[in-house]
Enzyme design. Sequence first.
Site, PDB file in Angstrom:
ATOM      1  N   GLY A 170      13.242 -24.272 -41.319  1.00  0.00           N
ATOM      2  CA  GLY A 170      13.432 -25.091 -39.958  1.00  0.00           C
ATOM      3  C   GLY A 170      14.563 -25.800 -39.556  1.00  0.00           C
ATOM      4  O   GLY A 170      14.513 -26.516 -38.553  1.00  0.00           O
ATOM      5  N   LYS A 216      29.730 -12.080 -32.602  1.00  0.00           N
ATOM      6  CA  LYS A 216      28.782 -11.471 -32.851  1.00  0.00           C
ATOM      7  C   LYS A 216      28.942  -9.923 -32.488  1.00  0.00           C
ATOM      8  O   LYS A 216      29.257  -9.517 -31.302  1.00  0.00           O
ATOM      9  CB  LYS A 216      27.594 -12.164 -31.853  1.00  0.00           C
TER      10      LYS A 216
END
Length: 238
Positions: free
Chosen positions: A202, A37
């Site tokens: 989801g 990241k």
Amino acid sequence: MPVLVITGTGTEVGKTITTAAVAATAVAAGRSVAVLKAAQTGVRPDEPGDAQEVARLAGPVTTAELARYPEPLAPATAARRARRAAVRPQEIAEAAAKLATEHDLVLVEGAGGLLVRFDEAGGTLADAAQLLGAPVLVVATAGLGTLNTTDLTARELRSRDLELAGVVIGGWPDSPDLAMRCNVTDLPEVAGAPLLGALPMGAGALAPADFRAAAPSWLAPRLDGVWDAEEFRGREAA
């Protein structure tokens, strides 16, 4: 170099969950995976960030984070406001290259879209991908407006001679509307690249064991999965 850069057509498109699915599928295929990241924004020092979320869902992966800023802003803006050093594309490329010497696959997750600024000089994830010579996976939304943002992202990649590996839909609902069903056919056309998967809406709320078991069914063979674009298109676009 075994590096895949993952960007989105914007923010909140399912980029982190898609990164987790790609990581989980690669781990299931027996590959060692690292997740980088480049800059985490909007998270306190004591909170888990996107890389940690990927590890929670995907399982045994190496995680790395180059910088963290408290405010949920573009990295360059967040760094300036926090009065901290910004992350430059060269640093992203160097960190990914180092991880690539020790892993079969390195996933570099960006922040927001392809041209979000990381530093005051205007450096972007696209610049880091160019330094790495790495392909880019684009995560897109399913609904109205996605054709425009996907087309713009694909055009920018082509203008830089970067490989667009494909497009993944970051969230596919149980009851897609007309625009979504049409976009299944139109997305690869406007991108000029294959549709390589669709994650159910989801998916990130699944228990990690269930997420890992299901992830290969959401991604195409190019991403080590078993998802079939033609079968999906025939089922959903009807």
